[in-house]
Design a protein around this motif. Sequence first.
Motif, PDB file in Angstrom:
ATOM      1  N   UNK A 108       0.832  -1.200   0.000  1.00  0.00           N
ATOM      2  CA  UNK A 108       0.000   0.000   0.000  1.00  0.00           C
ATOM      3  C   UNK A 108       0.866   1.249   0.000  1.00  0.00           C
ATOM      4  N   UNK A 109       1.946   1.231   0.793  1.00  0.00           N
ATOM      5  CA  UNK A 109       2.855   2.372   0.834  1.00  0.00           C
ATOM      6  C   UNK A 109       3.495   2.611  -0.527  1.00  0.00           C
ATOM      7  N   UNK A 110       3.879   1.524  -1.199  1.00  0.00           N
ATOM      8  CA  UNK A 110       4.453   1.648  -2.540  1.00  0.00           C
ATOM      9  C   UNK A 110       3.451   2.207  -3.542  1.00  0.00           C
ATOM     10  N   UNK A 111       2.183   1.786  -3.420  1.00  0.00           N
ATOM     11  CA  UNK A 111       1.138   2.290  -4.317  1.00  0.00           C
ATOM     12  C   UNK A 111       0.934   3.789  -4.106  1.00  0.00           C
ATOM     13  N   UNK A 112       0.924   4.224  -2.828  1.00  0.00           N
ATOM     14  CA  UNK A 112       0.731   5.644  -2.527  1.00  0.00           C
ATOM     15  C   UNK A 112       1.894   6.470  -3.063  1.00  0.00           C
ATOM     16  N   UNK A 113       3.127   6.009  -2.835  1.00  0.00           N
ATOM     17  CA  UNK A 113       4.294   6.732  -3.346  1.00  0.00           C
ATOM     18  C   UNK A 113       4.302   6.767  -4.872  1.00  0.00           C
ATOM     19  N   UNK A 114       3.893   5.647  -5.482  1.00  0.00           N
ATOM     20  CA  UNK A 114       3.803   5.616  -6.934  1.00  0.00           C
ATOM     21  C   UNK A 114       2.768   6.591  -7.462  1.00  0.00           C
TER      22      UNK A 114
END
Length: 216
Positions: free
Chosen positions: A62-68
């Motif tokens: 989820x953190x990677x999706x938000x940063x992306x």
Amino acid sequence: MQRVRSFLTLTILGGLMVVLPIALLAMIFVWLFGVISDLISPLTDLLQQETALNEFVAFLSVLGIILGACFVVGLLIKTRLGGWMHGHLDGWLAKLAPGYRTIREIVSQLLGGSSEDSLLKGQAALARIFGPDSPTTVTAIVTSRHPDGAFTVFVPTAPIPTSGLTYHLPENCVQLLPHVTVEEAMRTIISCGSGSAEMLEKNNREAKKKLADYEE
């Protein structure tokens, strides 16, 4: 006996100087992890329900999706169409939510933003907050310059540089440090003044070098 006591005291203090920064950094990371986990927990729970991922992997996903998503938005607003859409959205939100503009300015100050008056784009200085005749100076960051020559400065509070006080001072109360970066000044604030002598010596040395080159 006095030598043994002095040896033990200095050794313990030396150990604390090594261990405490590491411990404080670990505590900050744990605190940030907890805050971020609480904020994105609904998305993390949803991802866990829909997939077979464990909690930690779901959190990272989820953190990677938000940063992306932030990266994609950043690329979008660099385009002409994206800049136009952002300008209209920004104006609409400012009218709809009166506090939006204030929050945007605070975030811009903390992250540097695009404003010329943002904190990270300011200039390090020594400020005489008690008047030009006072021998007391404080490390400050110039955040705005006025048409009459006066300055607005932010004086960070040690050891947390994001808190502090704002002063509006005349020109003769502010000594600019052109050879000191904001990051270097902030580093001395975080360390409660440690390294200030080296910082000021560097500024004086660079100023003298520049003057000598100019005279040649």
